[in-house]
Scaffold this active site. Sequence first.
Site, mmCIF file in Angstrom:
data_model
loop_
_atom_site.group_PDB
_atom_site.id
_atom_site.type_symbol
_atom_site.label_atom_id
_atom_site.label_comp_id
_atom_site.label_asym_id
_atom_site.label_seq_id
_atom_site.Cartn_x
_atom_site.Cartn_y
_atom_site.Cartn_z
ATOM 1 C CG ASP A 79 20.094 33.352 27.111
ATOM 2 O OD1 ASP A 79 20.243 33.644 25.908
ATOM 3 O OD2 ASP A 79 20.558 32.318 27.630
ATOM 4 C CE1 TYR A 137 26.848 36.180 32.078
ATOM 5 C CE2 TYR A 137 29.057 35.378 31.605
ATOM 6 C CZ TYR A 137 27.878 35.956 31.182
ATOM 7 O OH TYR A 137 27.723 36.329 29.879
#
Lengths: 272, 272
Positions: A79, A137
Amino acid sequence: MSEAPTTPSPAVPEEPLRSVPELRRYKLTIAYDGTLFHGWQKQEPAGVEPLRTVQGVVEQAVLRTMQQQLNVVGASRTDAGVHALGQTAQFDAATRIPLERMADAINSRLPEDVEVRRAEFAPPGFDAISGARSKQYRYRLFMSKLRPLDRRHYVYHCWTPLDVGRMNDAARRMIGEHDFLGFAAASHDRITTVRTIHDCRVEAVGDEVQVVVSGSGFLYNMVRIITGTLVEVGRGRFGPEVVDLVLRTRERREAGPTMPPTGLWLEWVKYE
Amino acid sequence: MSEAPTTPSPAVPEEPLRSVPELRRYKLTIAYDGTLFHGWQKQEPAGVEPLRTVQGVVEQAVLRTMQQQLNVVGASRTDAGVHALGQTAQFDAATRIPLERMADAINSRLPEDVEVRRAEFAPPGFDAISGARSKQYRYRLFMSKLRPLDRRHYVYHCWTPLDVGRMNDAARRMIGEHDFLGFAAASHDRITTVRTIHDCRVEAVGDEVQVVVSGSGFLYNMVRIITGTLVEVGRGRFGPEVVDLVLRTRERREAGPTMPPTGLWLEWVKYE
């Protein structure tokens, strides 16, 4: 000596000086500071200026390097505001540029907030999206009372103390194959919401607390909602068993908030 | 009993419920990310929008906190792009805001790239500019082949290896009272170019090499030219004795280049 036969031999085309390069698939490992990008995914709405995206910027650089039309496909559609140390991408090209010069050649055409860290030939059958077996992540939480001045785009500023032990108790419950619907934002393009989390842990690193998650794949906003839930556990608002509850009920409203994108880093993508 | 005298007593003004606050001098310690500022010093050219400066932004926040006109004066006029961990500033105000709430009150009116780290009563006779006895700057050199993606505004990316031992040999020669004219950019507002350097050293810190300089005061661009000279020594282009040469000849052209502002940090200002 007998005379050579006079029947003309069939026309053999002359070998070109250099052979036509083979169409090959290349694998890139890419790092970027997501602050000034509208995410990874190209966004070129008709009639208006295209948005600045990592895919768009990398594709332009690769195009200009290769002098041919091609697509650059990334493993993870990060994003806007999300950063990467090891995004993986692929493209197919027929080029004479030696592999060892490829990364430098592309980098010389890239802006300073994105970098090709490695270029290699993709192994046979490689596909950056469907072939990804694991991604990791990291979400960085800045724990000081002071402002994170030069880190403000790379961390989330957490004012309340966090109990890392409690957070790890909750994090461990994420590991394994579960239906993560309760840890996902609404999205309509998925067939199943079952995913496998390989590792989920919380580390104190200097003045930061970092949530590390690796897994087979992630639903939309899943790492940010997992982190938001672990932060609520660390602050004492939720017990660690909230994770079991959300996995069982699959209710988004039982989980914590979606953390902002700025603290999130894609660390690596692994293939078989 | 005799009657009370009828001569009216002179009108005594009623004591106010709260006494008028005293005009006091305050000392602020301020940190900022200089990336998006046009330096410390206010720049408000007539007829156009004022430039965004640290002084301007802090003064606005202090004004709005105190509800009175005042000036915020800083010890060091850092250039555009230069950062600070411990800039020192002062202002004079008469206020009922308790000292322990002062920093938070100002910070609540400051943008996220600047922060008051400490507010205190200035000692008697304090002056932020003329009272400064020593300042320390740090110049950060990023030594990796990789791009300094999330540090790109806070370091200088140095591609060539540096010999820290040689640099320290040169750095030591800066220490003491010297005429630093050869290490300064042209400027017309100074009476003397003699300054005292208290410390000058080069440190390897992770993937960075950092030049640390403290002294009684600095000429324009002096730390950036000192660093540029030490970098040339570290790369092997100059010998360490270049420092003696520049101090003796006072010739700017014998010294190294002026480094860009982005790697420079003002660390602290000390007073008697």
